[in-house]
Write a protein that holds these residues in place. Sequence first.
Motif, PDB file in Angstrom:
ATOM      1  N   GLU A   1       0.766  -1.262   0.009  1.00 59.31           N
ATOM      2  CA  GLU A   1      -0.070  -0.083  -0.185  1.00 59.31           C
ATOM      3  C   GLU A   1       0.979   1.339   0.054  1.00 59.31           C
ATOM      4  N   THR A   2       0.461   2.180  -0.974  1.00 56.55           N
ATOM      5  CA  THR A   2       1.089   3.587  -0.766  1.00 56.55           C
ATOM      6  C   THR A   2       0.233   4.466  -0.720  1.00 56.55           C
ATOM      7  N   TRP A   3      -1.169   4.399  -0.659  1.00 58.17           N
ATOM      8  CA  TRP A   3      -1.954   5.408  -0.431  1.00 58.17           C
ATOM      9  C   TRP A   3      -2.081   5.846   1.022  1.00 58.17           C
ATOM     10  N   SER A   4      -1.803   6.958   1.263  1.00 60.12           N
ATOM     11  CA  SER A   4      -1.843   7.474   2.616  1.00 60.12           C
ATOM     12  C   SER A   4      -2.979   7.465   3.453  1.00 60.12           C
ATOM     13  N   ALA A   5      -3.904   7.759   2.752  1.00 58.43           N
ATOM     14  CA  ALA A   5      -5.197   7.852   3.377  1.00 58.43           C
ATOM     15  C   ALA A   5      -5.746   6.465   4.004  1.00 58.43           C
ATOM     16  N   VAL A   6      -5.396   5.355   3.261  1.00 56.52           N
ATOM     17  CA  VAL A   6      -5.486   3.985   3.104  1.00 56.52           C
ATOM     18  C   VAL A   6      -4.764   3.306   4.557  1.00 56.52           C
ATOM     19  N   LYS A   7      -3.535   3.794   4.430  1.00 55.99           N
ATOM     20  CA  LYS A   7      -2.511   3.417   5.405  1.00 55.99           C
ATOM     21  C   LYS A   7      -3.062   3.968   6.858  1.00 55.99           C
ATOM     22  N   ARG A   8      -3.393   5.284   7.052  1.00 63.09           N
ATOM     23  CA  ARG A   8      -3.602   6.061   8.036  1.00 63.09           C
ATOM     24  C   ARG A   8      -4.824   5.294   8.658  1.00 63.09           C
ATOM     25  N   ILE A   9      -5.747   4.884   8.179  1.00 63.81           N
ATOM     26  CA  ILE A   9      -6.962   4.509   8.693  1.00 63.81           C
ATOM     27  C   ILE A   9      -6.759   3.333   9.251  1.00 63.81           C
ATOM     28  N   SER A  10      -6.043   2.443   8.336  1.00 63.36           N
ATOM     29  CA  SER A  10      -5.478   0.926   8.977  1.00 63.36           C
ATOM     30  C   SER A  10      -4.730   1.149  10.378  1.00 63.36           C
ATOM     31  N   GLN A  11      -3.817   1.939  10.201  1.00 63.01           N
ATOM     32  CA  GLN A  11      -2.852   2.303  11.425  1.00 63.01           C
ATOM     33  C   GLN A  11      -3.838   2.754  12.609  1.00 63.01           C
ATOM     34  N   HIS A  12      -4.862   3.486  12.390  1.00 62.86           N
ATOM     35  CA  HIS A  12      -5.753   3.946  13.449  1.00 62.86           C
ATOM     36  C   HIS A  12      -6.334   2.964  14.129  1.00 62.86           C
ATOM     37  N   THR A  13      -6.937   1.960  13.177  1.00 61.57           N
ATOM     38  CA  THR A  13      -7.756   0.843  13.769  1.00 61.57           C
ATOM     39  C   THR A  13      -6.756   0.032  14.795  1.00 61.57           C
ATOM     40  N   VAL A  14      -5.538  -0.139  14.236  1.00 55.69           N
ATOM     41  CA  VAL A  14      -4.499  -1.107  15.006  1.00 55.69           C
ATOM     42  C   VAL A  14      -4.559  -0.339  16.393  1.00 55.69           C
ATOM     43  N   ARG A  15      -4.232   0.920  16.534  1.00 50.96           N
ATOM     44  CA  ARG A  15      -4.150   1.600  17.710  1.00 50.96           C
ATOM     45  C   ARG A  15      -5.358   1.652  18.669  1.00 50.96           C
TER      46      ARG A  15
ATOM     47  N   GLY B   1       1.132 -12.586   9.616  1.00 47.89           N
ATOM     48  CA  GLY B   1       1.265 -11.798   8.516  1.00 47.89           C
ATOM     49  C   GLY B   1      -0.179 -10.797   8.529  1.00 47.89           C
ATOM     50  N   LEU B   2      -0.939 -10.694   9.471  1.00 43.27           N
ATOM     51  CA  LEU B   2      -2.129  -9.942   9.458  1.00 43.27           C
ATOM     52  C   LEU B   2      -1.871  -8.369   9.765  1.00 43.27           C
ATOM     53  N   LEU B   3      -0.554  -8.058  10.610  1.00 35.41           N
ATOM     54  CA  LEU B   3       0.221  -6.939  10.479  1.00 35.41           C
ATOM     55  C   LEU B   3       1.540  -6.922  10.261  1.00 35.41           C
ATOM     56  N   VAL B   4       1.856  -5.641   9.636  1.00 30.36           N
ATOM     57  CA  VAL B   4       3.092  -5.244   9.031  1.00 30.36           C
ATOM     58  C   VAL B   4       3.250  -3.907   9.274  1.00 30.36           C
ATOM     59  N   PRO B   5       4.631  -3.284   9.508  1.00 29.23           N
ATOM     60  CA  PRO B   5       5.969  -4.422   9.354  1.00 29.23           C
ATOM     61  C   PRO B   5       6.026  -5.068  10.399  1.00 29.23           C
ATOM     62  N   ARG B   6       6.941  -6.091  10.730  1.00 24.98           N
ATOM     63  CA  ARG B   6       7.224  -6.992  11.979  1.00 24.98           C
ATOM     64  C   ARG B   6       7.943  -6.139  12.783  1.00 24.98           C
ATOM     65  N   ARG B   7       8.827  -5.049  12.427  1.00 32.46           N
ATOM     66  CA  ARG B   7       9.388  -4.142  13.252  1.00 32.46           C
ATOM     67  C   ARG B   7       9.327  -2.763  12.737  1.00 32.46           C
ATOM     68  N   GLY B   8       9.238  -2.095  13.735  1.00 27.81           N
ATOM     69  CA  GLY B   8       9.263  -0.407  13.549  1.00 27.81           C
ATOM     70  C   GLY B   8       7.683   0.110  13.820  1.00 27.81           C
ATOM     71  N   ALA B   9       7.510   1.235  13.481  1.00 24.26           N
ATOM     72  CA  ALA B   9       6.379   2.147  13.763  1.00 24.26           C
ATOM     73  C   ALA B   9       5.462   1.768  12.504  1.00 24.26           C
ATOM     74  N   GLY B  10       4.145   2.231  12.690  1.00 27.19           N
ATOM     75  CA  GLY B  10       3.310   2.621  11.526  1.00 27.19           C
ATOM     76  C   GLY B  10       2.564   1.151  11.403  1.00 27.19           C
ATOM     77  N   ALA B  11       2.349   0.175  12.240  1.00 28.32           N
ATOM     78  CA  ALA B  11       1.570  -1.223  11.942  1.00 28.32           C
ATOM     79  C   ALA B  11       0.344  -0.978  11.459  1.00 28.32           C
ATOM     80  N   ARG B  12       0.044  -1.808  10.244  1.00 27.80           N
ATOM     81  CA  ARG B  12      -1.194  -1.684   9.744  1.00 27.80           C
ATOM     82  C   ARG B  12      -1.672  -2.999   9.245  1.00 27.80           C
ATOM     83  N   PHE B  13      -3.066  -3.389   9.190  1.00 18.67           N
ATOM     84  CA  PHE B  13      -3.399  -4.605   8.667  1.00 18.67           C
ATOM     85  C   PHE B  13      -3.253  -5.018   7.217  1.00 18.67           C
ATOM     86  N   THR B  14      -2.894  -6.114   6.807  1.00 15.17           N
ATOM     87  CA  THR B  14      -2.724  -6.389   5.525  1.00 15.17           C
ATOM     88  C   THR B  14      -3.021  -8.141   5.446  1.00 15.17           C
TER      89      THR B  14
END
Length: 231
Positions: free
Chosen positions: A59-73, A121-134
């Motif tokens: 994913e490169t779409w920032s809006a999509v990544k942001r919403i996914s990251q918010h649901t993780v948090r 593999g439901l969450l990426v990346p394995r390390r670092g910030a910005g975890a999102r569902f995939t």
Amino acid sequence: DLLHLCQANLDVIERLRLLETACAMQVLRSLCAHSARICPLERTASWPGYRLAVSAPDETWSAVKRISQHTVRMVEKLIYRTLRSDMVSLPLDVDDRKKILKEADKRYGGKLFISTAKRIGLLVPRRGAGARFTLNEHLLRFLVVTTVPVGGRLTYDRFKELVEVRHGLVFDASGFGRASAWADGVENVHLGNRCDTWLQQMLEASGMLIHLSDSCALVVNPAESLPRHEG
């Protein structure tokens, strides 16, 4: 999920992998659903009480990544709050409570959710910030084999509806609107109609999608039923 996997005529190794994934998904589903039931947010969602916004692997779409990251948090926050709710009995001693909650956060709470989701593999990346569902190919196959009747087919839209009801996973613009409403209180998201194109492409590449027309496609369960034994 277990019934579908036991009814399907699968390779032994694949069946074991899918059963392992089913157990992991049940842990994640239980953590989310019970937390949503015990300590719901002000912005409640229909069953199962939460929404996880799933993005494309690349994913490169920032809006999509942001919403996914918010649901993780938000899931982490929900589990954290639930462990500290009045419905969870804890010792009155302050030091004992802190010790128990610290251990619970690590072994039974948000960290268990994150580590389990990353392992399958439901969450990426394995390390670092910005975890999102995939999704990866194995998880996608798991969702198809356990959602679509063995040897059968469902419309693409119906498949997404059932996955949302069973696992809280959403993929398209309307689903992301529900996820955003649950996590952020903002329902009007503008992502267009094709933010789930990647999902269709993954299904098609795996031989699990048949296009009938531009507006209709079928998701096919590639697994056949186990042969019946006479006698």
